[in-house]
Write a protein that holds these residues in place. Structure first.
Motif, PDB file in Angstrom:
ATOM      1  N   UNK A  51       0.919  -1.099   0.059  1.00  0.00           N
ATOM      2  CA  UNK A  51       0.035  -0.001   0.031  1.00  0.00           C
ATOM      3  C   UNK A  51       0.894   1.460   0.092  1.00  0.00           C
ATOM      4  N   UNK A  52       2.060   1.231   0.946  1.00  0.00           N
ATOM      5  CA  UNK A  52       2.601   2.287   0.649  1.00  0.00           C
ATOM      6  C   UNK A  52       3.360   2.576  -0.523  1.00  0.00           C
ATOM      7  N   UNK A  53       3.940   1.445  -1.081  1.00  0.00           N
ATOM      8  CA  UNK A  53       4.540   1.617  -2.435  1.00  0.00           C
ATOM      9  C   UNK A  53       3.501   2.137  -3.590  1.00  0.00           C
ATOM     10  N   UNK A  73      11.174   5.118  -1.224  1.00  0.00           N
ATOM     11  CA  UNK A  73      11.124   4.453  -2.332  1.00  0.00           C
ATOM     12  C   UNK A  73      12.340   4.569  -3.411  1.00  0.00           C
ATOM     13  N   UNK A  74      12.883   3.573  -4.039  1.00  0.00           N
ATOM     14  CA  UNK A  74      14.089   3.445  -4.887  1.00  0.00           C
ATOM     15  C   UNK A  74      13.779   3.041  -6.208  1.00  0.00           C
ATOM     16  N   UNK A  75      14.388   3.810  -7.286  1.00  0.00           N
ATOM     17  CA  UNK A  75      14.145   3.304  -8.618  1.00  0.00           C
ATOM     18  C   UNK A  75      15.226   2.429  -8.905  1.00  0.00           C
ATOM     19  N   UNK A 108      10.047  -6.504   1.448  1.00  0.00           N
ATOM     20  CA  UNK A 108      10.226  -5.900   0.080  1.00  0.00           C
ATOM     21  C   UNK A 108       8.750  -5.798  -0.803  1.00  0.00           C
ATOM     22  N   UNK A 109       8.553  -4.820  -1.250  1.00  0.00           N
ATOM     23  CA  UNK A 109       7.567  -4.586  -2.169  1.00  0.00           C
ATOM     24  C   UNK A 109       8.096  -4.006  -3.629  1.00  0.00           C
ATOM     25  N   UNK A 121      10.462  -0.749  -2.653  1.00  0.00           N
ATOM     26  CA  UNK A 121      10.603  -0.101  -1.341  1.00  0.00           C
ATOM     27  C   UNK A 121      10.694  -1.450  -0.306  1.00  0.00           C
ATOM     28  N   UNK A 122      11.700  -1.292   0.518  1.00  0.00           N
ATOM     29  CA  UNK A 122      11.944  -2.162   1.537  1.00  0.00           C
ATOM     30  C   UNK A 122      12.272  -1.588   2.968  1.00  0.00           C
ATOM     31  N   UNK A 123      11.989  -2.184   3.979  1.00  0.00           N
ATOM     32  CA  UNK A 123      12.551  -1.996   5.524  1.00  0.00           C
ATOM     33  C   UNK A 123      12.321  -3.199   6.220  1.00  0.00           C
TER      34      UNK A 123
END
Length: 441
Positions: A51-53, A73-75, A108-109, A121-123
Motif C-alpha cells: 500500500x505504501x509503495x 522508495x528507490x528506482x 520488500x515490495x 520499497x523495503x525496510x
C-alpha cells in the motif's frame, strides 16, 4: 545370560508417560501457533508495504517533471533480491520477505513502471511486531513447561493412587502366602473407584478360597484316615505284646510301634494345619529349661548357654520342637550335636552332610526326607511338626548349612546342618492373639 532389569514404580512410569505426551502436544501446538502468528504478521506487513509503495507510485507518476521517488522508495534498486526480480518479469507487482541470520526480516515490495523501470520499497519489520513475536514465543515456552510439570504432577497423583492400591494388594497377598487365610485382598485394597486392581484382588481372593478349601479337604482326609488307623494300630500293638518272646516278635512290635508313631504324627500335623492349636504359656528360664530337656532327650548332645533369658512360652511345645530337631540330627547328621542358647535364640547343630537344598529353598515338607544322602529313615514329619509348633508359639524356625552349596569341606569335616529357633519377644496368648505392650506412665 541374565538381562539387566530396571526396577521402577507404576507411579513414575505413568508420570513420565503423561509428561512425555504433554510435552509432545505442547511443542506441536507451540509450533503451530508460532508459525500461524508469524505468517499472519508477515502477511499484514506485506499488505502494508505494498500500500505504501502504490501510494508512492501514484505520486511519482503524477509529478511533472519527474523527480526522485519519495517515501523511501528507490528506482531500479541494485539490492533488489533475485527472487523478487523473477516475480516481476510478468509485469506484476510483488512482495518478498528476505530473512537474515540475525534480526528481523526485510519486507520488500516492488512494482514495474511503464518504461521498464522498477520502483521498490523495503525496510525491516516493525520493532513492535518483533517484540510481539518474542512475547508470544516466551509465553508459549512458559506454557509448554507448565503443561509438562502439570502433567508430571497429575501422573504422580494418578500413579501414586494406583501404586498404593497395588502395594496394599501385594501386602495382603503376602499375608495370605504366610498362612493368614482370613485376609481379603479386595478389602485391603479398598477405595471408591473400581478398576482392574479390584478385578485382580477379587481373582486372588477366589484363588485363596479355592486353595483353602482344597487344603482343608486334604487335612480332613488325612485326619480321618489317621483316626481310622489309630484303633486297629493300637489293637495290633496290644496283640504284639501277647506274642511269645523272640526275634520275630521284636520285629512285629518294632514295626507296630513305628506305625503308631506315624499315625500320631499325622494326627498332630492335621491339628497344626487346622490352626486351632493354642499355646499354654509359662515363664521359664530358657537356658536352664533347654539344658534339662536336652540331657534327657539326647545325653550325648553338648549344651552351651551364652546368655540366659526368661521367656514366656509353652514348655510342652518347646520340648516337642527340641525333641524333633535332636532326633533329626541323630538320624541324618553326625556327632557331636551342639545346642547353643543365646538370649531368645536356640541353635541345634550337627556335623553331618547338611540339609538338602530343597529343604533350604522350600522349607520342611511332609513325607519327604530330602536327598539320597539323608534319606532312608523317617517320613519327613519331624521337621514339619517342629515348624508347625514354632508357628503356634509365634516363633520362627530357620534352617541353613555351615558350608554353602558347592563349598569344599575342610579337614574332613562336612560342616553340618544348623536349625535356629527364634522365640518372640511377645508370645501369643491362649486365644491366639499377641498381647499389647504396656506403655510407660
Amino acid at each position: 545370560m541374565k538381562r539387566l532389569a530396571l526396577r521402577t514404580g507404576v507411579r513414575w512410569k505413568i508420570s513420565v508417560a503423561i509428561a512425555g505426551v504433554g510435552a509432545l502436544i505442547a511443542v506441536a501446538l507451540s509450533l503451530v501457533v508460532h508459525n500461524s502468528a508469524r505468517v499472519s504478521m508477515l502477511d499484514s506487513a506485506r499488505d502494508l508495504q505494498m500500500n505504501r509503495l502504490l501510494f508512492a507510485q501514484r505520486i511519482y507518476e503524477t509529478t511533472k517533471p519527474k523527480t526522485e521517488p519519495k517515501f523511501g522508495t528507490k528506482l531500479n534498486d541494485p539490492a533488489l533480491p533475485r527472487e523478487l526480480r523473477y516475480l516481476l518479469e510478468d509485469g506484476r507487482q510483488a512482495t518478498y520477505v528476505q530473512d537474515h541470520h540475525s534480526g528481523a526480516p526485510d519486507i520488500w515490495a516492488a512494482v514495474p513502471l511503464g518504461n521498464g523501470d522498477v520502483l521498490s520499497l523495503h525496510n525491516r519489520i516493525a520493532d513492535r511486531s518483533a517484540a510481539i513475536m518474542k512475547d508470544l514465543d516466551r509465553a508459549l515456552i512458559i506454557g509448554s513447561v507448565s503443561v509438562v510439570f502439570a502433567g508430571s504432577a497429575l501422573g504422580v497423583l494418578i500413579g501414586g493412587q494406583l501404586s498404593r492400591r497395588l502395594r496394599k494388594a501385594a501386602a495382603a497377598a503376602g499375608k495370605v502366602a504366610q498362612g493368614n487365610t482370613e485376609v481379603r485382598v479386595r478389602k485391603a485394597v479398598g477405595g471408591v473407584v473400581r478398576d482392574e486392581t479390584d478385578e485382580l484382588a477379587r481373582a486372588v481372593d477366589h484363588l485363596t478360597d479355592a486353595l483353602n478349601a482344597r487344603i482343608e479337604a486334604e487335612r480332613r482326609v488325612t485326619a480321618d484316615i489317621a483316626h481310622e488307623l489309630r484303633t486297629p494300630v493300637t489293637g495290633l500293638l496290644t496283640a504284639a505284646e501277647l506274642l511269645p518272646p523272640g526275634r520275630p516278635t521284636e520285629l512285629v512290635r518294632d514295626r507296630a510301634q513305628a506305625m503308631r508313631t506315624l499315625v500320631e504324627d499325622v494326627l498332630e500335623v492335621a491339628r497344626l494345619d487346622s490352626a486351632s492349636e493354642r499355646a499354654e504359656l509359662q515363664e521359664i528360664a530358657l537356658g536352664e529349661f533347654v539344658g534339662r530337656r536336652v540331657s534327657v532327650l539326647d545325653p550325648d548332645a553338648v549344651v552351651r548357654v551364652v546368655h540366659e533369658s526368661w521367656v514366656n512360652t509353652d514348655p510342652r511345645r518347646l520340648e516337642r520342637i527340641l525333641g524333633n530337631l535332636l532326633a533329626n540330627a541323630a538320624k541324618h547328621g553326625r556327632t557331636p550335636v551342639e545346642v547353643t542358647i543365646e538370649g531368645r535364640v536356640v541353635r541345634v547343630r550337627d556335623h553331618g552332610p547338611g540339609f538338602p537344598e530343597a529343604l533350604l529353598r522350600e522349607g520342611p515338607s511332609r513325607f519327604r526326607t530330602g536327598a539320597s544322602d539323608r534319606a532312608g529313615q523317617g517320613h519327613g514329619l519331624g521337621l514339619t511338626i517342629a515348624a508347625g509348633q514354632a508357628r503356634v508359639l509365634g516363633a520362627r524356625l530357620t534352617f541353613r548349612n555351615v558350608n554353602p552349596e558347592g563349598a569344599a569341606a575342610q579337614d574332613g569335616d562336612s560342616g553340618g546342618a544348623i536349625a535356629v529357633l527364634w522365640l518372640p519377644e511377645h508370645a501369643p496368648t491362649n486365644t491366639g492373639s499377641f498381647p499389647m505392650p504396656r506403655l510407660a506412665d
